[in-house]
Design a protein around this motif. Structure first.
Motif, PDB file in Angstrom:
ATOM      1  N   ASN A 114       0.968  -1.340  -0.109  1.00  0.00           N
ATOM      2  CA  ASN A 114       0.057   0.006  -0.077  1.00  0.00           C
ATOM      3  C   ASN A 114       0.899   1.129  -0.084  1.00  0.00           C
ATOM      4  O   ASN A 114       0.555   2.194  -0.757  1.00  0.00           O
ATOM      5  CB  ASN A 114      -1.000   0.071   1.265  1.00  0.00           C
ATOM      6  CG  ASN A 114      -1.679   1.359   1.292  1.00  0.00           C
ATOM      7  OD1 ASN A 114      -2.741   1.413   0.465  1.00  0.00           O
ATOM      8  ND2 ASN A 114      -1.360   2.113   2.336  1.00  0.00           N
ATOM      9  N   ILE A 115       1.953   1.238   0.669  1.00  0.00           N
ATOM     10  CA  ILE A 115       2.841   2.340   0.773  1.00  0.00           C
ATOM     11  C   ILE A 115       3.495   2.776  -0.624  1.00  0.00           C
ATOM     12  O   ILE A 115       3.525   3.736  -1.186  1.00  0.00           O
ATOM     13  CB  ILE A 115       3.966   2.217   1.720  1.00  0.00           C
ATOM     14  CG1 ILE A 115       3.497   2.128   3.156  1.00  0.00           C
ATOM     15  CG2 ILE A 115       5.249   3.272   1.666  1.00  0.00           C
ATOM     16  CD1 ILE A 115       4.414   1.787   4.302  1.00  0.00           C
ATOM     17  N   LEU A 116       4.078   1.630  -1.370  1.00  0.00           N
ATOM     18  CA  LEU A 116       4.413   1.682  -2.550  1.00  0.00           C
ATOM     19  C   LEU A 116       3.676   2.144  -3.737  1.00  0.00           C
ATOM     20  O   LEU A 116       3.809   3.273  -4.481  1.00  0.00           O
ATOM     21  CB  LEU A 116       4.839   0.282  -3.085  1.00  0.00           C
ATOM     22  CG  LEU A 116       6.043  -0.255  -2.315  1.00  0.00           C
ATOM     23  CD1 LEU A 116       6.415  -1.829  -2.884  1.00  0.00           C
ATOM     24  CD2 LEU A 116       7.374   0.629  -2.106  1.00  0.00           C
ATOM     25  N   VAL A 122       1.035   9.628  -5.636  1.00  0.00           N
ATOM     26  CA  VAL A 122       1.122  10.703  -5.202  1.00  0.00           C
ATOM     27  C   VAL A 122       2.072  11.339  -6.024  1.00  0.00           C
ATOM     28  O   VAL A 122       1.765  12.810  -6.478  1.00  0.00           O
ATOM     29  CB  VAL A 122       1.698  10.802  -3.605  1.00  0.00           C
ATOM     30  CG1 VAL A 122       2.146  12.373  -3.572  1.00  0.00           C
ATOM     31  CG2 VAL A 122       0.496  10.528  -2.823  1.00  0.00           C
ATOM     32  N   ALA A 123       3.069  10.813  -6.391  1.00  0.00           N
ATOM     33  CA  ALA A 123       4.456  11.457  -7.474  1.00  0.00           C
ATOM     34  C   ALA A 123       3.854  11.461  -8.906  1.00  0.00           C
ATOM     35  O   ALA A 123       3.731  12.633  -9.444  1.00  0.00           O
ATOM     36  CB  ALA A 123       5.463  10.492  -7.419  1.00  0.00           C
ATOM     37  N   LEU A 124       2.894  10.773  -9.089  1.00  0.00           N
ATOM     38  CA  LEU A 124       2.117  10.686 -10.667  1.00  0.00           C
ATOM     39  C   LEU A 124       1.228  11.921 -10.859  1.00  0.00           C
ATOM     40  O   LEU A 124       1.280  12.686 -11.759  1.00  0.00           O
ATOM     41  CB  LEU A 124       1.640   9.532 -10.979  1.00  0.00           C
ATOM     42  CG  LEU A 124       0.565   9.440 -12.419  1.00  0.00           C
ATOM     43  CD1 LEU A 124       1.858   9.580 -13.363  1.00  0.00           C
ATOM     44  CD2 LEU A 124      -0.015   8.363 -12.645  1.00  0.00           C
ATOM     45  N   CYS A 125       0.398  12.260  -9.530  1.00  0.00           N
ATOM     46  CA  CYS A 125      -0.392  13.203  -9.642  1.00  0.00           C
ATOM     47  C   CYS A 125       0.499  14.554  -9.510  1.00  0.00           C
ATOM     48  O   CYS A 125       0.263  15.724 -10.098  1.00  0.00           O
ATOM     49  CB  CYS A 125      -1.339  13.320  -8.332  1.00  0.00           C
ATOM     50  SG  CYS A 125      -2.404  11.814  -8.353  1.00  0.00           S
ATOM     51  N   PHE A 126       1.508  14.712  -8.907  1.00  0.00           N
ATOM     52  CA  PHE A 126       2.271  15.842  -8.854  1.00  0.00           C
ATOM     53  C   PHE A 126       3.093  16.212 -10.222  1.00  0.00           C
ATOM     54  O   PHE A 126       3.101  17.301 -10.501  1.00  0.00           O
ATOM     55  CB  PHE A 126       3.303  15.967  -7.835  1.00  0.00           C
ATOM     56  CG  PHE A 126       4.296  16.954  -7.478  1.00  0.00           C
ATOM     57  CD1 PHE A 126       3.941  18.117  -6.936  1.00  0.00           C
ATOM     58  CD2 PHE A 126       5.573  17.075  -8.278  1.00  0.00           C
ATOM     59  CE1 PHE A 126       4.678  19.269  -6.558  1.00  0.00           C
ATOM     60  CE2 PHE A 126       6.332  18.069  -7.959  1.00  0.00           C
ATOM     61  CZ  PHE A 126       5.919  19.445  -7.288  1.00  0.00           C
ATOM     62  N   ASN A 146       9.154  22.369  -6.846  1.00  0.00           N
ATOM     63  CA  ASN A 146       9.587  21.210  -7.543  1.00  0.00           C
ATOM     64  C   ASN A 146      10.622  20.568  -6.499  1.00  0.00           C
ATOM     65  O   ASN A 146      10.799  19.266  -6.201  1.00  0.00           O
ATOM     66  CB  ASN A 146      10.034  21.245  -8.976  1.00  0.00           C
ATOM     67  CG  ASN A 146       8.856  21.763  -9.838  1.00  0.00           C
ATOM     68  OD1 ASN A 146       7.604  21.247  -9.575  1.00  0.00           O
ATOM     69  ND2 ASN A 146       9.163  22.248 -11.117  1.00  0.00           N
ATOM     70  N   ILE A 147      11.490  21.510  -6.290  1.00  0.00           N
ATOM     71  CA  ILE A 147      12.920  21.039  -5.352  1.00  0.00           C
ATOM     72  C   ILE A 147      12.300  20.685  -4.038  1.00  0.00           C
ATOM     73  O   ILE A 147      12.709  19.538  -3.490  1.00  0.00           O
ATOM     74  CB  ILE A 147      13.825  22.098  -5.422  1.00  0.00           C
ATOM     75  CG1 ILE A 147      14.461  22.555  -6.677  1.00  0.00           C
ATOM     76  CG2 ILE A 147      15.030  21.622  -4.365  1.00  0.00           C
ATOM     77  CD1 ILE A 147      15.386  23.706  -6.669  1.00  0.00           C
ATOM     78  N   VAL A 148      11.516  21.552  -3.472  1.00  0.00           N
ATOM     79  CA  VAL A 148      11.194  21.132  -1.997  1.00  0.00           C
ATOM     80  C   VAL A 148      10.330  19.816  -1.933  1.00  0.00           C
ATOM     81  O   VAL A 148      10.435  18.969  -1.142  1.00  0.00           O
ATOM     82  CB  VAL A 148      10.366  22.383  -1.472  1.00  0.00           C
ATOM     83  CG1 VAL A 148       9.554  21.957   0.005  1.00  0.00           C
ATOM     84  CG2 VAL A 148      11.631  23.494  -1.226  1.00  0.00           C
ATOM     85  N   VAL A 149       9.291  19.867  -2.906  1.00  0.00           N
ATOM     86  CA  VAL A 149       8.423  18.658  -3.022  1.00  0.00           C
ATOM     87  C   VAL A 149       9.065  17.372  -3.313  1.00  0.00           C
ATOM     88  O   VAL A 149       8.886  16.193  -2.717  1.00  0.00           O
ATOM     89  CB  VAL A 149       7.214  19.056  -3.648  1.00  0.00           C
ATOM     90  CG1 VAL A 149       6.286  17.647  -4.137  1.00  0.00           C
ATOM     91  CG2 VAL A 149       6.325  20.247  -3.465  1.00  0.00           C
ATOM     92  N   GLY A 150      10.085  17.610  -4.527  1.00  0.00           N
ATOM     93  CA  GLY A 150      10.897  16.178  -4.715  1.00  0.00           C
ATOM     94  C   GLY A 150      11.472  15.984  -3.502  1.00  0.00           C
ATOM     95  O   GLY A 150      11.605  14.750  -3.101  1.00  0.00           O
ATOM     96  N   LEU A 169      13.877   6.943  -4.912  1.00  0.00           N
ATOM     97  CA  LEU A 169      15.475   7.713  -5.304  1.00  0.00           C
ATOM     98  C   LEU A 169      15.260   8.236  -6.972  1.00  0.00           C
ATOM     99  O   LEU A 169      15.760   9.243  -7.389  1.00  0.00           O
ATOM    100  CB  LEU A 169      16.567   6.895  -5.337  1.00  0.00           C
ATOM    101  CG  LEU A 169      17.178   6.664  -3.792  1.00  0.00           C
ATOM    102  CD1 LEU A 169      18.212   5.793  -3.906  1.00  0.00           C
ATOM    103  CD2 LEU A 169      17.270   7.812  -2.890  1.00  0.00           C
ATOM    104  N   LEU A 170      14.646   7.319  -7.794  1.00  0.00           N
ATOM    105  CA  LEU A 170      14.505   7.603  -9.119  1.00  0.00           C
ATOM    106  C   LEU A 170      13.541   8.851  -9.452  1.00  0.00           C
ATOM    107  O   LEU A 170      13.721   9.851 -10.004  1.00  0.00           O
ATOM    108  CB  LEU A 170      13.996   6.387 -10.044  1.00  0.00           C
ATOM    109  CG  LEU A 170      13.827   6.516 -11.474  1.00  0.00           C
ATOM    110  CD1 LEU A 170      15.069   7.114 -12.139  1.00  0.00           C
ATOM    111  CD2 LEU A 170      13.383   5.357 -12.015  1.00  0.00           C
ATOM    112  N   ILE A 171      12.270   8.580  -8.757  1.00  0.00           N
ATOM    113  CA  ILE A 171      11.159   9.567  -9.136  1.00  0.00           C
ATOM    114  C   ILE A 171      11.524  10.689  -8.293  1.00  0.00           C
ATOM    115  O   ILE A 171      11.288  12.140  -8.956  1.00  0.00           O
ATOM    116  CB  ILE A 171       9.822   9.107  -8.647  1.00  0.00           C
ATOM    117  CG1 ILE A 171       9.611   7.755  -9.354  1.00  0.00           C
ATOM    118  CG2 ILE A 171       8.739   9.938  -8.657  1.00  0.00           C
ATOM    119  CD1 ILE A 171       8.190   7.271  -8.902  1.00  0.00           C
ATOM    120  N   GLY A 172      12.178  10.876  -7.297  1.00  0.00           N
ATOM    121  CA  GLY A 172      12.357  11.856  -6.306  1.00  0.00           C
ATOM    122  C   GLY A 172      13.390  12.748  -6.873  1.00  0.00           C
ATOM    123  O   GLY A 172      13.430  13.960  -6.980  1.00  0.00           O
TER     124      GLY A 172
END
Length: 256
Positions: free
Chosen positions: A113-115, A121-125, A150-154, A235-238
């Motif tokens: 569920n976490i994954l 969440v990342a896709l929506c952002f 983008n930097i802060v949210v990432g 790490l990749l998406i962030g």
């Protein structure tokens, strides 16, 4: 308290005022476009989104506190509610994905569920970074600089996602533990305030079955493999989300 709304049941307040205030602010942000004040819609929208983030973070933190079965706050004097709200918000920002209902089961179900939640969440952002999406939400927002956001949210998404992955094992796994009667002679009917008809049959086992206990893992990989996969995805998406801010900053500097 598992949520801000549940606070109403334990206080003298007769309404869920944080939810009402968020709803009112979001409604006013849509109507602020017609006001003669310059940038009125921008300021009202920022206020509404900030308030919504505070309420959402506090709710996620309160449920994460409950799922982790942390100790209750001992202090109950002046400012206890504000302190609880602040600590819930802080926990919700650190491990937001542990506040989901599905994570309360623990084990592989919680990890999956976490994954899944972190990826959504990342896709929506990322989708919200497109100009036509921003133009649909707030007219003119696509012209604003989004480098810092983008930097802060990432960075926040990566750190909170990793923290949730590494802390999910702290959730005690739920087990099916029925409570049987002692088997002694009892009356056929017994008064009970928990029954909608006022009586229960004591000879029939009466225990609650959580539907989440029937959940099954959808990924056949082991927990270690899912953890490694989640760390790599974080790490990749962030790094991709964070690089959006640095890429825009670099292009701006090069054009100057």
């Amino acid at each position: 308290i598992p949520s801000i709304g549940a606070f109403v049941l334990h206080s003298n307040v007769d309404t869920d005022w944080p939810k009402q205030l968020v709803t009112l602010s979001l409604a006013m942000s849509g109507a602020a476009r017609s006001l003669p004040i310059s940038n009125a819609q921008k300021h009202v929208t920022l206020f509404a989104l900030t308030l919504a983030c505070l309420v959402l973070g506090a709710n996620l933190g309160a449920r994460a506190w409950k799922n982790l079965r942390l100790e209750n706050l001992v202090y109950s004097g002046f400012g206890a509610a504000s302190s609880a709200f602040f600590m819930s918000f802080l926990l919700g920002m650190c491990v937001p994905y542990l506040g989901y209902k599905e994570a309360a089961v623990g084990g592989r179900i919680a990890l999956e569920n976490i994954l899944f939640s972190g990826f959504i969440v990342a896709l929506c952002f990322v989708l919200s970074d497109f100009d036509y999406v921003q133009r649909f939400v707030v007219v003119g927002s696509e012209k604003c600089s989004q480098d810092v956001v983008n930097i802060v949210v990432g960075i926040w998404w990566t750190m909170s996602f990793l923290a949730s992955i590494f802390c999910y094992k702290m959730i005690p796994p739920k087990e099916f533990e029925p409570q049987y009667h002692d088997g002694g002679e009892e009356d056929f009917l017994k008064e009970s305030c928990n029954s909608p008809v006022g009586f229960v049959v004591p000879n029939i086992p009466d225990f609650y079955v959580d539907p989440l206990l029937n959940s099954r893992a959808s990924i056949s990989c082991s927990e270690k493999s899912n953890t490694v996969f989640g760390v790599c995805i974080a790490l990749l998406i962030g790094s991709c989300i964070t690089s959006l801010g640095f890429a825009d900053t670099t292009s701006t500097l090069s054009s100057v």
